[in-house]
Write a protein that holds these residues in place. Structure first.
Motif, PDB file in Angstrom:
ATOM      1  N   ASP A 193       2.744  11.414  -8.001  1.00  0.00           N
ATOM      2  CA  ASP A 193       3.536  10.750  -6.966  1.00  0.00           C
ATOM      3  C   ASP A 193       3.543  11.541  -5.661  1.00  0.00           C
TER       4      ASP A 193
ATOM      5  N   LEU B   1      -2.367   8.123   1.175  1.00  0.00           N
ATOM      6  CA  LEU B   1      -3.037   6.882   1.567  1.00  0.00           C
ATOM      7  C   LEU B   1      -2.066   5.721   1.720  1.00  0.00           C
ATOM      8  N   LYS B   2      -0.789   6.089   1.934  1.00  0.00           N
ATOM      9  CA  LYS B   2       0.230   5.049   2.114  1.00  0.00           C
ATOM     10  C   LYS B   2      -0.062   4.236   3.373  1.00  0.00           C
ATOM     11  N   GLY B   3       0.081   2.923   3.277  1.00  0.00           N
ATOM     12  CA  GLY B   3      -0.229   2.044   4.407  1.00  0.00           C
ATOM     13  C   GLY B   3       0.868   1.991   5.442  1.00  0.00           C
TER      14      GLY B   3
ATOM     15  N   ALA C  18       0.417  10.817  -2.128  1.00  0.00           N
ATOM     16  CA  ALA C  18       0.574   9.454  -1.598  1.00  0.00           C
ATOM     17  C   ALA C  18       0.177   9.393  -0.131  1.00  0.00           C
TER      18      ALA C  18
ATOM     19  N   GLN D  72       0.858  -1.184   0.000  1.00  0.00           N
ATOM     20  CA  GLN D  72       0.000   0.000   0.000  1.00  0.00           C
ATOM     21  C   GLN D  72       0.896   1.235   0.000  1.00  0.00           C
ATOM     22  N   SER D  73       1.553   1.484  -1.146  1.00  0.00           N
ATOM     23  CA  SER D  73       2.591   2.519  -1.180  1.00  0.00           C
ATOM     24  C   SER D  73       1.997   3.907  -1.275  1.00  0.00           C
ATOM     25  N   GLY D  74       0.727   4.017  -1.694  1.00  0.00           N
ATOM     26  CA  GLY D  74       0.138   5.338  -1.897  1.00  0.00           C
ATOM     27  C   GLY D  74       0.364   5.857  -3.306  1.00  0.00           C
ATOM     28  N   TRP D  75       1.248   5.204  -4.038  1.00  0.00           N
ATOM     29  CA  TRP D  75       1.515   5.661  -5.420  1.00  0.00           C
ATOM     30  C   TRP D  75       0.500   5.021  -6.352  1.00  0.00           C
TER      31      TRP D  75
ATOM     32  N   ILE E 220       9.640   5.404  -8.014  1.00  0.00           N
ATOM     33  CA  ILE E 220       9.043   4.128  -7.627  1.00  0.00           C
ATOM     34  C   ILE E 220       9.932   3.001  -8.126  1.00  0.00           C
TER      35      ILE E 220
ATOM     36  N   GLN F  36       9.319   0.565 -11.368  1.00  0.00           N
ATOM     37  CA  GLN F  36       8.126   0.992 -12.090  1.00  0.00           C
ATOM     38  C   GLN F  36       8.394   1.059 -13.588  1.00  0.00           C
TER      39      GLN F  36
ATOM     40  N   SER G 102       1.860   2.746  -9.010  1.00  0.00           N
ATOM     41  CA  SER G 102       2.269   1.420  -8.558  1.00  0.00           C
ATOM     42  C   SER G 102       1.074   0.475  -8.563  1.00  0.00           C
TER      43      SER G 102
END
Lengths: 625, 101, 180
Positions: free
Chosen positions: B94, B99-101, B97, A596-599, C88, C91, A602
């Protein structure tokens, strides 16, 4: 009138409910008066509903209250017959007097209302037990009595000893309850019903001797728990930790009589198992002797009475064990009067001396507390079995029945007779150390007579202890006739027919009793207390170290086992499983959360990989590539 | 040498792949949006080519619907981008982000 | 034969436009690349006898949508060159492999059928005139077509809401003279 039998239970139960929630608000002494009124009301209902049995107009009645467990065919039924009436009179009558007394005794206690709530609960529980029309309802009462006794014994739970005593009573009672419950299961398996009437009437056809013996021996286990018989008597002496009215209630009117009542009620089953009857009688008489020897050397004013209760209950168990149900119940009634009287008197003394319970620091209270003293004299004579007070008649009826039965029972009779001698001895010692001789109390104690709410019940109980013997004398068997409808299914053991033999036996026991009184009187009315040194005194003072033996044999291994379970099973296995589950989930979550990178790109890449894989898979499966 | 549906299908596949690459590789939200439009157009092309090959007009109707939906999507999508730009002064996906876990 | 020439020319144009869109660092060039591709696709529609769709393609995509894009690009800022570094992990290789892999799989799957199978169009006389499309659209697909009306209305409302309402309620409208 029998429609209102449910009121007997409902009144104290209602009182308990009201006092639990509003006891503090109602306050002192109104809460006590309310509780007393509910029990007195029950007594009034019992008198009104039970009068028909005296005149002979009424026959035993079963009252169906409601359907309780329909799948098992178990209803909530009450049985209203002379046996239940007798118990109800004792429970509510003596119970009401004890309630009244407690108003004075508990004066100033911070949990005054709560105390009376528990007392009322106790009465309601006991009435459920004695009024039950089947084994299931009886079991409910049986358990409730255990619960209320626990609450009351550990009422002063700030004292560690009181809390421990409550626990001890509860746990020891559980062992007895186990026996009762298993017996109940066997009864249900054999009869398919728990209803008293059906079970007792069909018992001779349904039960083999073996099954009957099994059931009755398990019932005996239950009785030894509740009625404090060998080997489960140990909780009762410690139950002294509760307030004195509680001791009176438990010992005289309610709890300990439950076992006797239960054996009398299930007499039709014991009838089929002579072996069980012999075992019951033997247990009873041995308990009587055993407890009497311990009572001799106790120094705590209430502990003497506690062991005397065990001893007297032993007599009753002895009586009902050998099928002398009338005699056993008769002794139960008279004992309820004089034992309640003794405890309330002891409470009065303790109250006067500001909590002192050691008899070596009493003496000479005769002049200071005349009402208490003279009522105690009556109680002393009654329990010792001196003509013509109540104890004389009931005890000698049991002994007479044993003598008449012969065989094994002649031996038991001899032991019972010797116990009567011991009883006279220790009760005389008790009276002398407390009220006679020189004052030995400390200088800062100012003993005084108790208020009327406390002495009033004493006087009433003293009158009852004096005249209750008239209920059933060899010349006028009123009580026996009264109980007849309840014991139609059994063959009772009765005292000898020949009135001369009866008089001779009574004379023999009276001589022994007077001898015991004389010995104790010479020994304890001296200016200085005799030194109670020597091996016998030492051993009996500590109750043969039975508590210590139980502690070593049962409690220590039990604690070790619990500790082992807590450490290994709970600590390692269960905690390990739960913690492991949590750790696994957390590890998995931690691993997943890196995805769950938020990117968003991805995510799109992962999505694209999935699409491509599915596309290839579909095409390959379709044979296209 | 005549045109067949295969020519158009092949071209559409390549255009679609290029659009997908744009979504995956570009960080500018606007360019990502354009890539999505390109992918939609590639699919439309296959619809129309199939319509022609199968002789059924439904392919063209489907294309019309796709165009309508794409138009609606573009208006809302661009409004979102503008709103984000108002708050963050950036169109770099980018940087969004949270909502990064 | 002429059709093949037209196809090849505009196929190159479409691919070139797509590559420009993909690789240009300035979004304006991306938009122009996409414009080229969309126009080429309109030409393909004509080649496929879908005249009405071709017209719509030009009007809506190359006209309205791309104008909208340009508008937003201008609003956000033309001179911003995108940072081409990739933060990333993996990617870029994943994206390239996926794109190439996808195109390769589709072409591989289709090559058999396209090369050996239905060589020519089944019904060359199919003509995507306004009349033909309208018959179908307002005959069989009336309800879905009306559904698009709602969709567009909602999209318009959504856009207005996004532009007009911030986190604390409606934004003030500046009347150009410093008053709100």
């Amino acid at each position: 009138m029998t429609d209102l039998i449910w009121l007997l239970i409902a009144l104290p139960a209602l009182g308990a409910a009201v006092l639990v929630f509003f006891g503090r608000r109602i306050g002192e002494p109104a809460a006590g008066w309310l509780a007393t009124a509910t029990v007195a009301g029950s007594f009034a209902v019992a008198v009104a509903a039970g009068a028909g049995f005296v005149t002979g107009d009424l026959h035993p009645t079963t009252i169906d209250l409601f359907s309780w467990i329909p799948t098992l065919g178990v209803d909530a039924t009450l049985l209203w017959d002379p046996l239940a009436v007798t118990m109800t009179f004792v429970v509510t009558g003596v119970g009401a007097l004890i309630h009244l007394y407690a108003i004075g005794y508990m004066h100033g206690d911070p949990r005054f209302g709560r105390f009376f709530a528990y007392l009322n609960l106790f009465i309601a529980s006991m009435l459920t037990l004695v009024l039950a029309g089947n084994f299931a309802v009886m079991f409910v009462g049986w358990e409730l009595v255990g619960l209320s006794s626990y609450l009351l014994i550990s009422f002063w739970f700030e004292k560690p000893s009181a809390a421990a005593a409550g626990k001890k009573a509860f746990i020891v009672n559980r062992i007895g309850d186990w026996g009762f419950l298993v017996a109940l299961m066997i009864v249900f398996a054999a009869f398919g019903t728990l209803d008293f009437g059906t079970v007792f009437e069909s018992a001779p056809e349904v039960l083999s001797v073996g099954t009957a013996t099994a059931i009755t021996l398990l019932l005996l286990v239950g009785a030894t728990g509740k009625s404090a018989q060998l080997p489960l008597y140990v909780w009762l002496p410690d139950a002294m930790e509760g307030p004195t009215p509680v001791s009176a209630l438990i010992h005289a009117a309610t709890m300990v009589t439950a076992g006797v009542y239960m054996i009398a009620r299930t007499g039709a089953l014991f009838e089929l198992a002579p072996v069980s009857q012999a075992v019951v009688a033997t247990v009873g008489v041995l308990t009587a002797l055993f407890a009497a020897t311990i009572a001799i050397s106790q120094r705590d004013i209430k502990r003497v009475l506690a062991y005397s209760t065990i001893s007297q209950i032993g007599y009753m168990i002895f009586g009902v064990g050998m099928a002398a149900y009338t005699a056993g119940m008769f002794h139960l009634v008279t004992h309820a009067f004089f034992k309640a009287l003794l405890f309330l008197g002891a409470g009065s003394v303790i109250h006067a001396l500001g909590g002192e319970q050691d008899m070596r620091k009493m003496g000479g209270l005769r002049k200071v507390m005349p009402v208490t003293f003279w009522t105690m004299v009556i109680a002393w004579l009654a329990i010792s079995g001196v003509f013509p007070l109540a104890g004389f008649w009931s005890k000698d009826e049991i002994l007479g029945a044993a003598f008449a039965k012969g065989g094994l029972y002649t031996g038991l009779w001899a032991i019972g007779l010797f116990t009567a001698f011991l009883t006279a001895f220790y009760m005389t010692r008790w009276l002398a150390m407390t009220f006679l001789g020189q004052p030995r109390w400390s200088d800062d104690a100012h003993p005084h007579e108790s208020p009327w709410v406390m002495t009033g019940p004493l006087v009433v109980l003293a009158l009852a202890s004096t005249f209750a013997g008239a209920l059933n004398t060899p010349w006028r068997l009123a009580f026996e006739h009264f109980l007849e409808p309840s014991f139609e299914l059994v063959t009772q053991s009765l005292p000898p027919e020949n009135i001369g033999v009866v008089v001779a036996l009574a004379g023999l026991s009276l001589i022994l009793v007077l001898f015991g009184i004389a010995v104790a009187w010479r020994r304890y009315t001296t200016a200085e207390l005799p030194a109670e040194a020597g091996r016998f005194w030492y051993v009996t003072l500590h109750g043969y170290w039975i508590d210590e033996v139980y502690g070593r044999v049962f409690v220590l291994p039990g604690k070790a086992l619990s500790a082992w379970f807590a450490r290994v099973l709970d600590g390692t296995v269960i905690d390990g499983f739960v913690n492991g589950l949590g750790r696994t989930v957390r590890g998995f979550g931690a691993a997943m959360s890196t995805l769950q990178s938020g990117w968003v790109r991805s995510y799109a890449a992962v999505f694209g990989v999935g699409v491509l894989v599915l596309l290839v898979w579909t095409l390959v499966r379709g044979g296209v590539i | 040498m005549t045109l067949t549906a295969g020519w158009f299908m092949g071209l559409a596949a390549v255009l679609f792949a290029l659009g997908g690459a744009g979504v995956l590789l570009r960080r500018n939200a606007l360019v990502m949006f354009m890539s999505i439009e390109l992918m939609l157009n590639a699919v439309n092309l296959t619809f129309v080519a199939a319509s022609k090959a199968l002789g059924q007009i439904e392919g063209q109707v489907a294309t019309l619907f796709v165009i309508v939906v794409a138009a609606a999507e573009v208006t809302v999508g661009l409004a979102i981008i503008v709103a984000i730009f108002h708050n963050r002064a950036s169109a770099d996906v980018d940087e969004f982000a949270e909502l990064k876990g | 034969m002429a059709e093949v020439v037209v196809f090849v020319v505009f196929a190159f144009a479409a691919l070139a436009g797509a590559f420009v869109m993909l690789l240009a660092r300035n979004p304006v060039y991306s938009a122009i690349g996409l414009l080229t591709t969309m126009f080429s696709i309109a030409v393909f529609y004509v080649l496929l006898d879908a005249h009405f769709v071709a017209a719509i393609q030009v009007i809506i995509y190359t006209g309205a949508v791309m104008t909208l894009f340009m508008f937003v690009i201008m609003m956000i800022g033309v001179d911003r060159d995108e940072d081409t570094s990739e933060r990333i992990p993996y990617q870029r290789p994943i994206g390239i492999v996926l794109a190439v892999g996808f195109a390769a799989v589709i072409v591989a799957a289709g090559s058999g059928a396209w090369v050996t199978g239905s060589a020519s169009f089944a019904t060359p006389d199919l003509n995507g005139t306004i009349e033909a499309v309208a018959d179908e659209l307002f005959g069989t697909w009336t309800i879905p077509f009306l559904g698009t009306v709602f969709l567009l209305t909602i999209a318009a409302l959504g856009t207005i809401a996004l532009a007009r309402y911030g986190p604390t309620g409606p934004r003030p409208i500046d009347d150009g003279e410093g008053r709100t």
